[in-house]
Write a protein that holds these residues in place. Sequence first.
Motif, PDB file in Angstrom:
ATOM      1  N   GLY A 312      38.418 -21.253 -42.875  1.00  0.00           N
ATOM      2  CA  GLY A 312      38.617 -22.443 -42.059  1.00  0.00           C
ATOM      3  C   GLY A 312      37.778 -23.610 -42.534  1.00  0.00           C
ATOM      4  N   GLU A 313      37.111 -24.232 -41.577  1.00  0.00           N
ATOM      5  CA  GLU A 313      36.307 -25.413 -41.854  1.00  0.00           C
ATOM      6  C   GLU A 313      35.151 -25.080 -42.793  1.00  0.00           C
ATOM      7  OE1 GLU A 313      35.949 -28.453 -42.504  1.00  0.00           O
ATOM      8  OE2 GLU A 313      36.554 -29.169 -40.520  1.00  0.00           O
ATOM      9  N   MET A 314      34.673 -26.087 -43.521  1.00  0.00           N
ATOM     10  CA  MET A 314      33.557 -25.924 -44.448  1.00  0.00           C
ATOM     11  C   MET A 314      32.451 -26.916 -44.098  1.00  0.00           C
ATOM     12  SD  MET A 314      35.465 -25.176 -48.092  1.00  0.00           S
ATOM     13  CE  MET A 314      33.877 -24.738 -48.848  1.00  0.00           C
ATOM     14  N   PRO A 315      31.228 -26.682 -44.607  1.00  0.00           N
ATOM     15  CA  PRO A 315      30.108 -27.559 -44.230  1.00  0.00           C
ATOM     16  C   PRO A 315      30.333 -29.012 -44.620  1.00  0.00           C
ATOM     17  CG  PRO A 315      29.313 -25.561 -45.295  1.00  0.00           C
ATOM     18  CD  PRO A 315      30.798 -25.577 -45.476  1.00  0.00           C
ATOM     19  N   TYR A 316      29.856 -29.890 -43.761  1.00  0.00           N
ATOM     20  CA  TYR A 316      29.814 -31.321 -44.039  1.00  0.00           C
ATOM     21  C   TYR A 316      28.484 -31.658 -44.717  1.00  0.00           C
ATOM     22  CZ  TYR A 316      34.024 -32.882 -41.527  1.00  0.00           C
ATOM     23  OH  TYR A 316      35.317 -33.128 -41.154  1.00  0.00           O
ATOM     24  N   PRO A 318      24.701 -33.170 -45.185  1.00  0.00           N
ATOM     25  CA  PRO A 318      23.599 -32.993 -44.224  1.00  0.00           C
ATOM     26  C   PRO A 318      23.381 -34.166 -43.292  1.00  0.00           C
ATOM     27  CG  PRO A 318      22.778 -33.281 -46.479  1.00  0.00           C
ATOM     28  CD  PRO A 318      24.244 -33.093 -46.585  1.00  0.00           C
ATOM     29  N   ASP A 319      23.824 -35.376 -43.652  1.00  0.00           N
ATOM     30  CA  ASP A 319      23.567 -36.529 -42.807  1.00  0.00           C
ATOM     31  C   ASP A 319      24.639 -36.728 -41.744  1.00  0.00           C
ATOM     32  OD1 ASP A 319      25.204 -37.010 -45.093  1.00  0.00           O
ATOM     33  OD2 ASP A 319      25.103 -39.159 -44.745  1.00  0.00           O
ATOM     34  N   TYR A 320      25.615 -35.822 -41.660  1.00  0.00           N
ATOM     35  CA  TYR A 320      26.710 -35.961 -40.700  1.00  0.00           C
ATOM     36  C   TYR A 320      26.362 -35.290 -39.378  1.00  0.00           C
ATOM     37  CZ  TYR A 320      30.173 -37.973 -43.826  1.00  0.00           C
ATOM     38  OH  TYR A 320      30.850 -38.828 -44.647  1.00  0.00           O
ATOM     39  N   PRO A 321      26.890 -35.813 -38.280  1.00  0.00           N
ATOM     40  CA  PRO A 321      26.766 -35.071 -37.013  1.00  0.00           C
ATOM     41  C   PRO A 321      27.526 -33.760 -37.123  1.00  0.00           C
ATOM     42  CG  PRO A 321      28.325 -36.893 -36.794  1.00  0.00           C
ATOM     43  CD  PRO A 321      27.679 -37.057 -38.133  1.00  0.00           C
ATOM     44  N   LYS A 322      27.145 -32.801 -36.306  1.00  0.00           N
ATOM     45  CA  LYS A 322      27.853 -31.518 -36.299  1.00  0.00           C
ATOM     46  C   LYS A 322      29.326 -31.765 -35.972  1.00  0.00           C
ATOM     47  CE  LYS A 322      27.925 -26.933 -36.279  1.00  0.00           C
ATOM     48  NZ  LYS A 322      27.662 -26.125 -37.461  1.00  0.00           N
ATOM     49  N   MET A 323      30.214 -31.185 -36.804  1.00  0.00           N
ATOM     50  CA  MET A 323      31.637 -31.439 -36.659  1.00  0.00           C
ATOM     51  C   MET A 323      32.345 -30.239 -36.045  1.00  0.00           C
ATOM     52  SD  MET A 323      31.880 -34.535 -37.766  1.00  0.00           S
ATOM     53  CE  MET A 323      33.610 -34.850 -38.134  1.00  0.00           C
ATOM     54  N   PRO A 324      33.470 -30.472 -35.354  1.00  0.00           N
ATOM     55  CA  PRO A 324      34.184 -29.369 -34.696  1.00  0.00           C
ATOM     56  C   PRO A 324      34.589 -28.274 -35.684  1.00  0.00           C
ATOM     57  CG  PRO A 324      35.039 -31.478 -33.947  1.00  0.00           C
ATOM     58  CD  PRO A 324      34.099 -31.773 -35.081  1.00  0.00           C
ATOM     59  N   GLU A 326      32.824 -26.483 -37.560  1.00  0.00           N
ATOM     60  CA  GLU A 326      32.024 -26.376 -38.782  1.00  0.00           C
ATOM     61  C   GLU A 326      31.133 -25.141 -38.751  1.00  0.00           C
ATOM     62  OE1 GLU A 326      28.732 -28.975 -41.342  1.00  0.00           O
ATOM     63  OE2 GLU A 326      29.390 -29.660 -39.367  1.00  0.00           O
ATOM     64  N   PRO A 327      31.040 -24.397 -39.871  1.00  0.00           N
ATOM     65  CA  PRO A 327      30.112 -23.265 -39.921  1.00  0.00           C
ATOM     66  C   PRO A 327      28.668 -23.748 -39.953  1.00  0.00           C
ATOM     67  CG  PRO A 327      31.069 -23.638 -42.076  1.00  0.00           C
ATOM     68  CD  PRO A 327      31.779 -24.571 -41.127  1.00  0.00           C
ATOM     69  N   LYS A 328      27.734 -22.818 -39.895  1.00  0.00           N
ATOM     70  CA  LYS A 328      26.324 -23.176 -39.974  1.00  0.00           C
ATOM     71  C   LYS A 328      26.046 -23.995 -41.229  1.00  0.00           C
ATOM     72  CE  LYS A 328      24.068 -19.383 -37.472  1.00  0.00           C
ATOM     73  NZ  LYS A 328      23.104 -18.262 -37.601  1.00  0.00           N
ATOM     74  N   ARG A 329      25.309 -25.067 -41.039  1.00  0.00           N
ATOM     75  CA  ARG A 329      24.993 -25.933 -42.168  1.00  0.00           C
ATOM     76  C   ARG A 329      23.639 -25.518 -42.755  1.00  0.00           C
ATOM     77  NH1 ARG A 329      25.469 -32.179 -40.898  1.00  0.00           N
ATOM     78  NH2 ARG A 329      27.424 -31.450 -39.974  1.00  0.00           N
ATOM     79  N   VAL A 330      23.612 -24.312 -43.304  1.00  0.00           N
ATOM     80  CA  VAL A 330      22.392 -23.789 -43.911  1.00  0.00           C
ATOM     81  C   VAL A 330      22.788 -22.957 -45.119  1.00  0.00           C
ATOM     82  CG1 VAL A 330      22.417 -21.776 -42.366  1.00  0.00           C
ATOM     83  CG2 VAL A 330      20.285 -22.434 -43.499  1.00  0.00           C
ATOM     84  N   GLN A 331      22.049 -23.117 -46.209  1.00  0.00           N
ATOM     85  CA  GLN A 331      22.429 -22.385 -47.407  1.00  0.00           C
ATOM     86  C   GLN A 331      22.300 -20.881 -47.164  1.00  0.00           C
ATOM     87  OE1 GLN A 331      19.268 -24.486 -49.672  1.00  0.00           O
ATOM     88  NE2 GLN A 331      18.867 -22.479 -50.582  1.00  0.00           N
ATOM     89  N   PRO A 332      23.205 -20.098 -47.754  1.00  0.00           N
ATOM     90  CA  PRO A 332      23.280 -18.664 -47.432  1.00  0.00           C
ATOM     91  C   PRO A 332      21.967 -17.906 -47.599  1.00  0.00           C
ATOM     92  CG  PRO A 332      25.214 -19.355 -48.655  1.00  0.00           C
ATOM     93  CD  PRO A 332      24.280 -20.523 -48.657  1.00  0.00           C
ATOM     94  N   SER A 333      21.181 -18.234 -48.602  1.00  0.00           N
ATOM     95  CA  SER A 333      19.949 -17.482 -48.835  1.00  0.00           C
ATOM     96  C   SER A 333      18.905 -17.724 -47.757  1.00  0.00           C
ATOM     97  CB  SER A 333      19.359 -17.846 -50.225  1.00  0.00           C
ATOM     98  OG  SER A 333      19.017 -19.225 -50.262  1.00  0.00           O
ATOM     99  N   ARG A 334      19.079 -18.783 -46.947  1.00  0.00           N
ATOM    100  CA  ARG A 334      18.119 -19.080 -45.893  1.00  0.00           C
ATOM    101  C   ARG A 334      18.686 -18.797 -44.506  1.00  0.00           C
ATOM    102  NH1 ARG A 334      15.122 -24.756 -47.679  1.00  0.00           N
ATOM    103  NH2 ARG A 334      14.320 -23.994 -49.677  1.00  0.00           N
TER     104      ARG A 334
END
Length: 339
Positions: A312-316, A318-324, A326-334
């Motif tokens: 489905g949706e992919m990350p926006y 980092p300066d964007y507001p959280k979008m409908p 959208e998955p977690k906006r954090v790199q997988p290793s963290r």
Amino acid sequence: MAGRGEAVEYQVGDRVVRVSNPDKVYFPERGITKRQVVEYYLAVAEPLLRAVGERPTTLKRFPDGVSGEPFYAKRVPRGAPEWVQTARIMFPSGRTADEVCPTEAAVFAWAANLGTLDFHPWPVRRSDVDHPDELRIDVDPSDSSGFGDAVRVALVVREVLADAGLTGYPKTSGGRGVHVLVRIRPEWDFVDVRHAVIALGREVERRLPDLATIAWWREERGGRVFLDYNQAARDRTVASSWSVRGTPRATVSTPLTWEQLPEADPDDFDVLTVPDWLAGHGDPHAAIDDEAFGLETALEWYARDERDHGLGEMPYPPDYPKMPGEPKRVQPSRARPEG
């Protein structure tokens, strides 16, 4: 012509554009001056106006040349002549701004006098700033890949676009990448257009899994060429066709035909060479406005991937507001494990 350092004036249509300190060096490695940049933009004004005319346009300004610090001017500069027209745009935050909206060649000379090298137009016209009429695919090589890899991916982009009923027009980015532009009907909003780019990118990735990726996180790309789908998000832009780039060579983002692309060397296209190249070849994108295409097939692919493959949706950015959606906006290793 006036002596070194004295202002000069250019008659551009009905306008007189004053250029201060014309012999100021913008590109020290090659000795290219402000005057040469202004005259370059006057030489390519006709196709450049086709590329950015009537579009809200961010100016990437290098007031001290390429050895200085650039900045993006997202609002019309104070003191602009009354004939420099504007368009009001809305940022993802909800704030608005009046951006430069080029409508005539004199705007390019005026902007170059302010240190503008790149023109970054929105993919919309000022008559409807919420519905893009241009879909853009940014083919961005990794640090370990180069222009040849970007071309290989771009040629598959062409095939995928054709399968979706779309016709793309390629250009060099002015660096090692390739941009592919598609005229679309302004019937979809930024979210829909971004979803179409995601779907197209996923299909390219399926066909070239070892070379192309749309993975947002760098750690997941494995040195592959990145199809930067977030360049389709609101307020994200790429340098226009015919834009000078802030590279030591003063390279230019140059439109090409698909037949010319595999033979091209992006370093051959610069401020000094492109006017003659344009005079000899014409504008390879002259027909881009002849037909606008629909996104129905690409959006069907996006819905299919979400329904059948859980994509489905992919990350926006980092300066964007959280979008409908959208998955977690954090790199997988963290990322912290669920539960």
